[in-house]
Design a protein around this motif. Structure first.
Motif, PDB file in Angstrom:
ATOM      1  N   LEU A  45       2.253  -2.719  10.602  1.00 46.68           N
ATOM      2  CA  LEU A  45       3.594  -2.966   9.957  1.00 46.68           C
ATOM      3  C   LEU A  45       2.592  -2.633   8.666  1.00 46.68           C
ATOM      4  O   LEU A  45       4.006  -2.255   8.053  1.00 46.68           O
ATOM      5  CB  LEU A  45       3.310  -4.220  10.146  1.00 46.68           C
ATOM      6  N   ALA A  46       1.931  -2.147   7.511  1.00 49.16           N
ATOM      7  CA  ALA A  46       1.738  -1.558   7.028  1.00 49.16           C
ATOM      8  C   ALA A  46       2.048  -0.046   6.982  1.00 49.16           C
ATOM      9  O   ALA A  46       2.218  -0.158   5.781  1.00 49.16           O
ATOM     10  CB  ALA A  46       0.129  -1.486   6.179  1.00 49.16           C
ATOM     11  N   SER A  47       1.903   0.403   7.401  1.00 48.57           N
ATOM     12  CA  SER A  47       1.866   2.273   7.636  1.00 48.57           C
ATOM     13  C   SER A  47       3.397   2.465   7.879  1.00 48.57           C
ATOM     14  O   SER A  47       4.253   2.823   7.472  1.00 48.57           O
ATOM     15  CB  SER A  47       1.302   2.343   8.438  1.00 48.57           C
ATOM     16  N   TRP A  48       3.949   1.289   8.372  1.00 47.77           N
ATOM     17  CA  TRP A  48       5.602   1.392   8.831  1.00 47.77           C
ATOM     18  C   TRP A  48       6.097   0.639   7.386  1.00 47.77           C
ATOM     19  O   TRP A  48       7.089   2.022   6.995  1.00 47.77           O
ATOM     20  CB  TRP A  48       6.043   0.291  10.175  1.00 47.77           C
ATOM     21  N   ALA A  49       5.759  -0.161   6.716  1.00 46.46           N
ATOM     22  CA  ALA A  49       6.107   0.543   5.297  1.00 46.46           C
ATOM     23  C   ALA A  49       6.406   1.491   4.751  1.00 46.46           C
ATOM     24  O   ALA A  49       7.074   1.179   3.763  1.00 46.46           O
ATOM     25  CB  ALA A  49       6.107  -0.908   5.400  1.00 46.46           C
ATOM     26  N   TYR A  50       4.791   2.175   4.799  1.00 44.50           N
ATOM     27  CA  TYR A  50       4.974   2.905   3.965  1.00 44.50           C
ATOM     28  C   TYR A  50       5.728   4.223   4.112  1.00 44.50           C
ATOM     29  O   TYR A  50       6.295   5.149   3.234  1.00 44.50           O
ATOM     30  CB  TYR A  50       3.637   3.735   4.125  1.00 44.50           C
ATOM     31  N   GLY A  51       6.113   4.108   5.852  1.00 46.10           N
ATOM     32  CA  GLY A  51       7.056   5.147   5.456  1.00 46.10           C
ATOM     33  C   GLY A  51       8.388   5.566   5.673  1.00 46.10           C
ATOM     34  O   GLY A  51       9.071   5.966   5.349  1.00 46.10           O
ATOM     35  N   PRO A 104       7.644   4.777 -11.641  1.00 46.03           N
ATOM     36  CA  PRO A 104       6.639   4.454 -10.800  1.00 46.03           C
ATOM     37  C   PRO A 104       6.829   3.576  -9.826  1.00 46.03           C
ATOM     38  O   PRO A 104       5.203   3.895  -8.646  1.00 46.03           O
ATOM     39  CB  PRO A 104       6.870   3.080 -12.221  1.00 46.03           C
ATOM     40  N   GLY A 105       7.960   3.810  -9.006  1.00 36.49           N
ATOM     41  CA  GLY A 105       7.716   3.226  -7.377  1.00 36.49           C
ATOM     42  C   GLY A 105       7.019   4.433  -7.430  1.00 36.49           C
ATOM     43  O   GLY A 105       6.739   4.281  -5.844  1.00 36.49           O
ATOM     44  N   VAL A 106       7.595   5.342  -7.604  1.00 39.96           N
ATOM     45  CA  VAL A 106       6.786   6.512  -6.290  1.00 39.96           C
ATOM     46  C   VAL A 106       5.270   6.937  -6.807  1.00 39.96           C
ATOM     47  O   VAL A 106       4.841   7.674  -5.889  1.00 39.96           O
ATOM     48  CB  VAL A 106       7.944   7.850  -6.813  1.00 39.96           C
ATOM     49  N   ALA A 107       5.468   6.790  -7.996  1.00 43.85           N
ATOM     50  CA  ALA A 107       3.560   6.832  -8.194  1.00 43.85           C
ATOM     51  C   ALA A 107       2.617   5.902  -7.253  1.00 43.85           C
ATOM     52  O   ALA A 107       1.962   6.695  -6.107  1.00 43.85           O
ATOM     53  CB  ALA A 107       3.510   7.005  -9.393  1.00 43.85           C
ATOM     54  N   ILE A 108       3.379   4.469  -6.731  1.00 46.08           N
ATOM     55  CA  ILE A 108       2.983   4.431  -6.084  1.00 46.08           C
ATOM     56  C   ILE A 108       2.646   4.821  -4.657  1.00 46.08           C
ATOM     57  O   ILE A 108       2.329   4.578  -4.091  1.00 46.08           O
ATOM     58  CB  ILE A 108       3.723   2.623  -5.728  1.00 46.08           C
ATOM     59  N   VAL A 109       3.948   5.138  -4.291  1.00 48.84           N
ATOM     60  CA  VAL A 109       4.467   6.201  -2.921  1.00 48.84           C
ATOM     61  C   VAL A 109       3.290   7.039  -2.691  1.00 48.84           C
ATOM     62  O   VAL A 109       2.019   7.361  -1.451  1.00 48.84           O
ATOM     63  CB  VAL A 109       5.596   6.653  -2.293  1.00 48.84           C
ATOM     64  N   LEU A 110       2.487   7.809  -4.127  1.00 47.39           N
ATOM     65  CA  LEU A 110       1.686   8.626  -3.728  1.00 47.39           C
ATOM     66  C   LEU A 110       0.342   8.273  -4.289  1.00 47.39           C
ATOM     67  O   LEU A 110      -0.084   8.723  -2.430  1.00 47.39           O
ATOM     68  CB  LEU A 110       1.656   9.696  -5.482  1.00 47.39           C
ATOM     69  N   ILE A 111       0.209   6.722  -4.372  1.00 50.92           N
ATOM     70  CA  ILE A 111      -0.594   6.184  -4.375  1.00 50.92           C
ATOM     71  C   ILE A 111      -1.258   5.710  -2.654  1.00 50.92           C
ATOM     72  O   ILE A 111      -2.455   5.757  -1.975  1.00 50.92           O
ATOM     73  CB  ILE A 111      -1.517   4.962  -5.425  1.00 50.92           C
ATOM     74  N   LEU A 112       0.007   5.283  -1.895  1.00 49.39           N
ATOM     75  CA  LEU A 112      -0.299   4.656  -1.081  1.00 49.39           C
ATOM     76  C   LEU A 112      -0.501   6.220   0.762  1.00 49.39           C
ATOM     77  O   LEU A 112      -0.911   5.530   1.309  1.00 49.39           O
ATOM     78  CB  LEU A 112       1.387   3.968  -0.847  1.00 49.39           C
ATOM     79  N   THR A 113       0.019   7.118  -0.316  1.00 44.03           N
ATOM     80  CA  THR A 113      -0.520   8.238   0.566  1.00 44.03           C
ATOM     81  C   THR A 113      -1.543   8.513   0.996  1.00 44.03           C
ATOM     82  O   THR A 113      -1.976   8.820   2.374  1.00 44.03           O
ATOM     83  CB  THR A 113       0.549   9.707   0.035  1.00 44.03           C
ATOM     84  N   TRP A 159       8.976  -2.957  -8.962  1.00 39.06           N
ATOM     85  CA  TRP A 159       7.987  -4.146  -9.924  1.00 39.06           C
ATOM     86  C   TRP A 159       6.152  -3.216  -9.870  1.00 39.06           C
ATOM     87  O   TRP A 159       5.944  -3.903 -10.723  1.00 39.06           O
ATOM     88  CB  TRP A 159       8.161  -5.039  -8.804  1.00 39.06           C
ATOM     89  N   LEU A 160       5.922  -3.223  -8.158  1.00 44.18           N
ATOM     90  CA  LEU A 160       4.733  -2.596  -8.675  1.00 44.18           C
ATOM     91  C   LEU A 160       3.925  -1.845  -9.711  1.00 44.18           C
ATOM     92  O   LEU A 160       3.511  -1.886 -10.346  1.00 44.18           O
ATOM     93  CB  LEU A 160       3.999  -2.538  -7.263  1.00 44.18           C
ATOM     94  N   GLY A 161       5.118  -0.733  -9.846  1.00 40.54           N
ATOM     95  CA  GLY A 161       4.451   0.111 -10.252  1.00 40.54           C
ATOM     96  C   GLY A 161       5.094   0.070 -11.934  1.00 40.54           C
ATOM     97  O   GLY A 161       4.389   0.857 -12.544  1.00 40.54           O
ATOM     98  N   GLY A 162       5.887  -0.552 -12.243  1.00 42.08           N
ATOM     99  CA  GLY A 162       6.401  -1.205 -13.609  1.00 42.08           C
ATOM    100  C   GLY A 162       5.323  -2.214 -14.118  1.00 42.08           C
ATOM    101  O   GLY A 162       5.125  -2.139 -14.952  1.00 42.08           O
ATOM    102  N   THR A 163       4.832  -2.955 -12.805  1.00 43.99           N
ATOM    103  CA  THR A 163       3.816  -4.091 -13.393  1.00 43.99           C
ATOM    104  C   THR A 163       2.336  -2.672 -13.917  1.00 43.99           C
ATOM    105  O   THR A 163       1.753  -3.700 -15.065  1.00 43.99           O
ATOM    106  CB  THR A 163       3.156  -4.806 -12.848  1.00 43.99           C
ATOM    107  N   VAL A 164       1.942  -2.136 -13.159  1.00 43.17           N
ATOM    108  CA  VAL A 164       0.926  -0.926 -13.455  1.00 43.17           C
ATOM    109  C   VAL A 164       0.601  -0.401 -14.377  1.00 43.17           C
ATOM    110  O   VAL A 164       0.641  -0.254 -15.392  1.00 43.17           O
ATOM    111  CB  VAL A 164       0.430  -0.883 -11.859  1.00 43.17           C
ATOM    112  N   TYR A 165       1.978   0.428 -14.231  1.00 44.84           N
ATOM    113  CA  TYR A 165       1.961   1.363 -15.150  1.00 44.84           C
ATOM    114  C   TYR A 165       2.666   0.887 -16.876  1.00 44.84           C
ATOM    115  O   TYR A 165       2.278   1.612 -17.760  1.00 44.84           O
ATOM    116  CB  TYR A 165       3.017   2.488 -14.903  1.00 44.84           C
ATOM    117  N   GLY A 166       2.969  -0.528 -15.913  1.00 49.44           N
ATOM    118  CA  GLY A 166       3.880  -1.701 -17.866  1.00 49.44           C
ATOM    119  C   GLY A 166       2.415  -1.112 -18.705  1.00 49.44           C
ATOM    120  O   GLY A 166       2.480  -1.860 -20.133  1.00 49.44           O
ATOM    121  N   ALA A 167       1.837  -1.576 -18.041  1.00 46.13           N
ATOM    122  CA  ALA A 167      -0.150  -2.555 -18.463  1.00 46.13           C
ATOM    123  C   ALA A 167      -0.717  -1.517 -18.975  1.00 46.13           C
ATOM    124  O   ALA A 167      -1.577  -2.046 -19.833  1.00 46.13           O
ATOM    125  CB  ALA A 167      -0.369  -3.491 -17.188  1.00 46.13           C
TER     126      ALA A 167
END
Length: 168
Positions: A45-51, A104-113, A159-167
């Motif tokens: 399920l987690a990898s499905w969400a990433y895909g 920031p959302g795209v940055a999260i996708v890179l980290i998830l990759t 949201w996660l990207g904005g939270t991480v990179y906004g801080a």
């Protein structure tokens, strides 16, 4: 823009069916410890969400790889529908709207990759992670229930990207 055909959706549904049928622990095991049995689906399920996230306007190598997987899945599924059961090829499956990823959302996708690649290589659930990613790519842009998941997934990544990179 990524699009999915009925053949691509069929491939995604076949991957999902394969995962569910190979996971199914049986009624007794499921009744005895449902939480542990359901937890076995989490890597898929987690990898499905990433895909599914990789289909939402991600560019570069990750977006190109995702588009290639989707294109190959469309072709394989269309070929199976035409030659396997005499259906039609190339028809677009209806697609829902989606929320594109922010920077920031795209940055999260890179980290998830990185997390998905390492997990697929090192985890005992490697095949489920690969299958889940492939399934997410094929079903992430469909208009069914899977397609509706694209908006919350993109919202969460943004949201996660904005939270991480906004801080920072």
């Amino acid at each position: 823009m990524n699009y999915v055909t009925f053949g691509g959706v069929t491939v995604g549904l076949m991957l999902l069916a394969h995962q569910l049928f190979t996971w199914w622990p049986g009624r007794k095991a499921l009744m005895k410890d449902p939480a542990r049995q359901a937890a076995e689906l989490l890597p898929f399920l987690a990898s499905w969400a990433y895909g599914a996230l990789t289909t939402l306007g991600v560019g570069g190598l990750i977006g190109t790889a995702s588009s290639a997987v989707l294109g190959l899945s469309n072709w394989l599924g269309d070929a199976a529908l035409v030659w396997g059961v005499g259906g039609n090829a190339g028809e677009l499956a209806a697609r829902g709207t989606f929320l594109p990823l922010t920077g920031p959302g795209v940055a999260i996708v890179l980290i998830l990759t990185v997390a998905v690649v390492v997990s697929a290589k090192k985890s005992k659930h490697g095949s489920a992670i690969k299958r889940g990613t492939w399934c997410g790519i094929t079903l992430g842009t469909s208009a069914g229930v899977a397609g509706f998941a694209a908006v919350p997934l993109a919202t969460a990544a943004n949201w996660l990207g904005g939270t991480v990179y906004g801080a920072l």
